[in-house]
Design an enzyme around this catalytic site. Structure first.
Site, PDB file in Angstrom:
ATOM      1  N   ASN A 148      -5.322   4.475  -0.003  1.00  0.00           N
ATOM      2  CA  ASN A 148      -4.136   3.913   0.641  1.00  0.00           C
ATOM      3  C   ASN A 148      -2.951   4.632   0.241  1.00  0.00           C
ATOM      4  O   ASN A 148      -3.190   5.271  -0.927  1.00  0.00           O
ATOM      5  CB  ASN A 148      -4.003   2.348   0.231  1.00  0.00           C
ATOM      6  CG  ASN A 148      -4.798   1.545   0.990  1.00  0.00           C
ATOM      7  OD1 ASN A 148      -4.803   1.622   2.275  1.00  0.00           O
ATOM      8  ND2 ASN A 148      -5.572   0.537   0.323  1.00  0.00           N
ATOM      9  N   ARG A 155     -12.044  -9.222   8.806  1.00  0.00           N
ATOM     10  CA  ARG A 155     -11.615 -10.814   8.384  1.00  0.00           C
ATOM     11  C   ARG A 155     -11.042 -11.552   9.492  1.00  0.00           C
ATOM     12  O   ARG A 155     -11.168 -12.840   9.254  1.00  0.00           O
ATOM     13  CB  ARG A 155     -10.302 -10.091   7.554  1.00  0.00           C
ATOM     14  CG  ARG A 155     -10.649  -9.584   6.378  1.00  0.00           C
ATOM     15  CD  ARG A 155      -9.474  -8.895   5.504  1.00  0.00           C
ATOM     16  NE  ARG A 155      -9.896  -8.303   4.134  1.00  0.00           N
ATOM     17  CZ  ARG A 155      -9.375  -7.291   3.628  1.00  0.00           C
ATOM     18  NH1 ARG A 155      -8.195  -6.956   4.044  1.00  0.00           N
ATOM     19  NH2 ARG A 155      -9.948  -7.118   2.369  1.00  0.00           N
ATOM     20  N   HIS A 162      -3.011  -0.256   8.705  1.00  0.00           N
ATOM     21  CA  HIS A 162      -3.619  -0.897   7.761  1.00  0.00           C
ATOM     22  C   HIS A 162      -2.594  -1.119   6.777  1.00  0.00           C
ATOM     23  O   HIS A 162      -2.530  -0.677   5.717  1.00  0.00           O
ATOM     24  CB  HIS A 162      -4.810  -0.031   7.335  1.00  0.00           C
ATOM     25  CG  HIS A 162      -5.522  -0.673   6.094  1.00  0.00           C
ATOM     26  ND1 HIS A 162      -6.207  -1.917   6.214  1.00  0.00           N
ATOM     27  CD2 HIS A 162      -5.602  -0.283   4.703  1.00  0.00           C
ATOM     28  CE1 HIS A 162      -6.658  -2.346   5.173  1.00  0.00           C
ATOM     29  NE2 HIS A 162      -6.397  -1.555   4.256  1.00  0.00           N
ATOM     30  N   ARG A 188       0.836  -1.473   0.122  1.00  0.00           N
ATOM     31  CA  ARG A 188      -0.035  -0.222  -0.092  1.00  0.00           C
ATOM     32  C   ARG A 188       0.869   1.204   0.005  1.00  0.00           C
ATOM     33  O   ARG A 188       0.492   2.332  -0.563  1.00  0.00           O
ATOM     34  CB  ARG A 188      -0.784  -0.047   1.332  1.00  0.00           C
ATOM     35  CG  ARG A 188      -2.049  -1.224   1.124  1.00  0.00           C
ATOM     36  CD  ARG A 188      -2.598  -1.235   2.378  1.00  0.00           C
ATOM     37  NE  ARG A 188      -3.657  -2.429   2.481  1.00  0.00           N
ATOM     38  CZ  ARG A 188      -3.580  -3.481   2.920  1.00  0.00           C
ATOM     39  NH1 ARG A 188      -2.370  -3.975   3.393  1.00  0.00           N
ATOM     40  NH2 ARG A 188      -4.725  -4.596   2.951  1.00  0.00           N
TER      41      ARG A 188
END
Ligand code: NAD
Length: 299
Positions: free
Chosen positions: A120, A151, A175, A88
């Protein structure tokens, strides 16, 4: 339904799926979709408008960035996405320019507006948006590890055969690749996860699968959008109905001077409280590692 306006900047895979999720969940009376590619944006609006009669009394249209800055909520999902295998952070320079042009175009942003960052690299761009938006930091935050946490809970649910809604476990930190599960603070019905007989190997496997899931989806279909769109619609619902739900989001942590994900209380004024989890030494080191990783890019 309260008359609320939610503007989504970026009508790509993520932005238009967020609009669809908002419509299906009846979150907002007015949805505004904006993209630099006006032709694509017009097509998405026409296509989405076909679903309106099955949803609440919503209206979907496009608008100027300046008007979008007066919305109750602005969602920023514009910019480049990862190519297969790309991390990212590789998107930083290109997407920083995109964020600057969008936030500048919305000025002066209404002091009551909440800005949700999705583009991102999420944590770095959330920090950047906080610095240039001219509204309180608590009203600018990123979807962060909310998606990663879903998730994780999904994988634990499958393994333990317990509904994910009953599992309280969080992915914290970046993240991105340095994210980690806070196993020491994971509970089911008040009982620590360690009582559920998962081996260290199984836990490590679940953490890895969670961390790598986006890469796997991108390898197969080039983009991820259903999960993030559903998470963002849930964030909007929490804000609009002032639900004070505890949600892991990317917010500014003073002790680290960067944005990272931790559980927060979310309400109509954005982030109302940060919940300090009693992390163990290993997890504190992992959070520190996430902060150090992000700080490398700040200079
Ligand atoms: P996409 O290529 O499908 O769409 C991006 C859209 O942004 C395009 O339509 C493009 O025209 C538009 N755009 C570019 N510059 C713009 C500008 N200045 N103003 C307005 N619109 C502009 O990409 P996507 O799959 O929708 O992904 C969008 C972003 O969301 C990417 O950065 C991706 O990495 C990120 N993402 C984040 C998460 C998360 O969990 N936070 C999950 C999935 C994707």
């Amino acid at each position: 339904m309260k008359h609320t306006k939610i503007s989504i900047i970026g009508a790509g895979a993520v932005g238009s799926t967020i609009a669809y999720a908002l419509m299906l969940k009846n979150v907002s009376a007015e949805i505004c979709l904006i993209d630099i590619d006006e032709t694509r944006c017009r097509g998405e609006i026409l296509d989405l408008s076909d679903a309106l009669s099955f949803c609440g009394p919503s209206v979907i249209h496009s608008d100027s960035l300046k008007n979008a800055g007066q919305s109750h909520i602005v969602i920023i999902a514009a910019g480049k996405r990862q190519k297969p295998g790309q991390d990212r952070v590789a998107l930083l320079q290109a997407n920083k320019k995109v964020i600057k042009s969008i936030i500048d175009g919305m000025q002066p942003i209404n002091q009551d507006t909440t800005v949700i960052m999705v583009t991102n690299p999420l944590d770095l761009l959330t920090l950047y948006a906080q610095e240039i938006a001219n509204i309180p930091r608590s009203q600018v935050f990123g979807s962060g590890t909310f998606l990663d946490t879903q998730r994780l809970r999904g994988l634990l649910s499958k393994k333990l055969q317990i509904a994910e809604q009953s599992i309280h476990a969080y992915i914290l930190g970046e993240h991105g690749d340095t994210q980690f599960p806070a196993w020491s603070c994971a509970y089911i019905a008040g009982s620590p996860l360690k009582n559920f007989n998962l081996s260290d190997q199984e836990l490590e496997h679940i953490a890895k699968e969670t961390r790598e899931k986006a890469y796997e989806i991108i390898k197969y279909k080039g983009a991820t959008f259903y999960g993030i769109a559903t998470c963002v619609a849930a964030i909007c619902r929490t804000i609009i109905f002032d639900q004070k739900r505890v949600t892991p989001l990317s917010c500014y942590l003073e002790q680290y001077e960067v944005c990272l994900s931790v559980p927060v209380v979310l309400g109509e004024k954005g982030i109302e409280k940060i919940i300090a989890l009693p992390l163990n030494d290993k997890e504190l080191k992992q959070l520190d590692r996430s902060a150090k990783e992000l700080k490398k890019y700040l200079s």
